[in-house]
Design a protein around this motif. Structure first.
Motif, short mmCIF file in Angstrom:
data_model
loop_
_atom_site.label_atom_id
_atom_site.label_comp_id
_atom_site.label_asym_id
_atom_site.label_seq_id
_atom_site.Cartn_x
_atom_site.Cartn_y
_atom_site.Cartn_z
N THR A 128 -1.05 -38.30 40.30
CA THR A 128 -2.28 -37.81 40.90
C THR A 128 -1.95 -36.63 41.80
N GLY A 129 -2.58 -35.49 41.53
CA GLY A 129 -2.33 -34.29 42.33
C GLY A 129 -3.18 -33.16 41.83
N THR A 130 -2.70 -31.92 42.02
CA THR A 130 -3.44 -30.77 41.52
C THR A 130 -3.69 -30.91 40.03
N THR A 131 -2.66 -31.39 39.29
CA THR A 131 -2.80 -31.77 37.89
C THR A 131 -2.54 -33.27 37.80
N SER A 132 -3.51 -34.01 37.32
CA SER A 132 -3.38 -35.46 37.21
C SER A 132 -3.25 -35.85 35.74
N TYR A 133 -2.34 -36.79 35.46
CA TYR A 133 -2.14 -37.24 34.08
C TYR A 133 -1.49 -38.62 34.10
N PHE A 134 -1.36 -39.18 32.88
CA PHE A 134 -0.91 -40.55 32.73
C PHE A 134 0.10 -40.61 31.59
N HIS A 135 1.22 -41.33 31.81
CA HIS A 135 2.22 -41.55 30.78
C HIS A 135 2.24 -43.04 30.43
N SER A 136 2.38 -43.35 29.15
CA SER A 136 2.66 -44.73 28.72
C SER A 136 3.86 -44.69 27.79
N TYR A 137 4.66 -45.78 27.79
CA TYR A 137 5.94 -45.81 27.09
C TYR A 137 6.13 -47.11 26.32
N ASP A 138 6.93 -47.01 25.24
CA ASP A 138 7.51 -48.17 24.56
C ASP A 138 9.01 -47.94 24.45
N TYR A 139 9.78 -49.05 24.35
CA TYR A 139 11.24 -48.95 24.42
C TYR A 139 11.91 -49.76 23.31
N ASP A 140 13.18 -49.40 23.05
CA ASP A 140 14.02 -50.26 22.22
C ASP A 140 14.69 -51.30 23.12
#
Length: 213
Positions: A128-140
């Motif tokens: 969250t900031g000047t540009t806000s975004y979201f990451h989601s991940y999957d793993y081995d």
């Protein structure tokens, strides 16, 4: 791990890192080199340890970051010469739950929040900031070589956001737009990655080779 060599074909950039260890096996410095059409640049990232054996300072040619500990956890940081400060908050499992970064005037610049799976991997990351975004991940289920280097270092949570396992997918969502990344690995007999390939929306964007001691 002693070296990684990465190539980014769309930018025609080669990026290499040599991992240097001290006599008792702790990471001492990262020596990186970037080769592109603009020429070659080198950078040294040096680590300083406190009396508890924790990295408390990262030194580069153009900036330093110093960390303050409380009860074994990093609770704040100061970057120079920018004079940005960081505050760090944890869940009951001592996993980093939130970091807040403030500018030189004491105003909140951005905030990052994290959610984890049962193995301690980051599965959701909200910025969250000047540009806000979201990451989601999957793993081995194989060990991340970076995690072994910084496994007992609190700095691994804060500065590098290192996870125990290797990411297989990452989705970056900003507003209504999403970008999908996938990662393919080749492993040696010890289940350490020897090569990896990164794809963005199906297009190859990076290839990395890992060298071990």
């Amino acid at each position: 791990m002693s070296k990684i060599e990465s190539y980014f074909p769309s930018m025609q950039v080669q990026y290499n890192i040599d991992f240097i260890y001290d006599p008792i096996g702790r990471i001492q410095s990262l020596n990186s080199q970037t080769i592109s059409s603009m020429g070659t640049s080198n950078n040294l990232e040096f680590f300083s340890y406190n009396s508890d054996g924790q990295i408390w300072k990262i030194s580069k040619s153009n900036f330093n970051i110093e960390y303050t500990f409380l009860n074994g956890l990093i609770v704040s940081s100061l970057s120079s010469p920018s004079m940005y400060t960081g505050l760090y908050f944890y869940n009951d499992s001592e996993q980093l739950e939130r970091q807040e970064i403030y500018d030189e005037n004491g105003d909140l610049d951005y905030m990052v929040e994290y959610l984890y799976d049962n193995e301690g991997n980051i599965i959701e990351r909200y910025v969250t900031g000047t540009t806000s975004y979201f990451h989601s991940y999957d793993y081995d289920t194989n060990s991340n070589p970076y995690y072994r280097i910084f496994q007992n270092q609190e700095i691994g949570k804060i500065y590098y956001e290192i996870t125990p396992n290797n990411a297989l997918t990452k989705t970056r969502t900003q507003n209504t737009s999403s970008t999908n990344y996938t990662y393919d690995y080749d492993y040696n007999s010890l289940n350490n990655p020897t090569t990896s390939s990164e794809y963005q929306n199906g297009n190859l964007v990076g290839q990395t080779t890992y060298t071990y001691q």
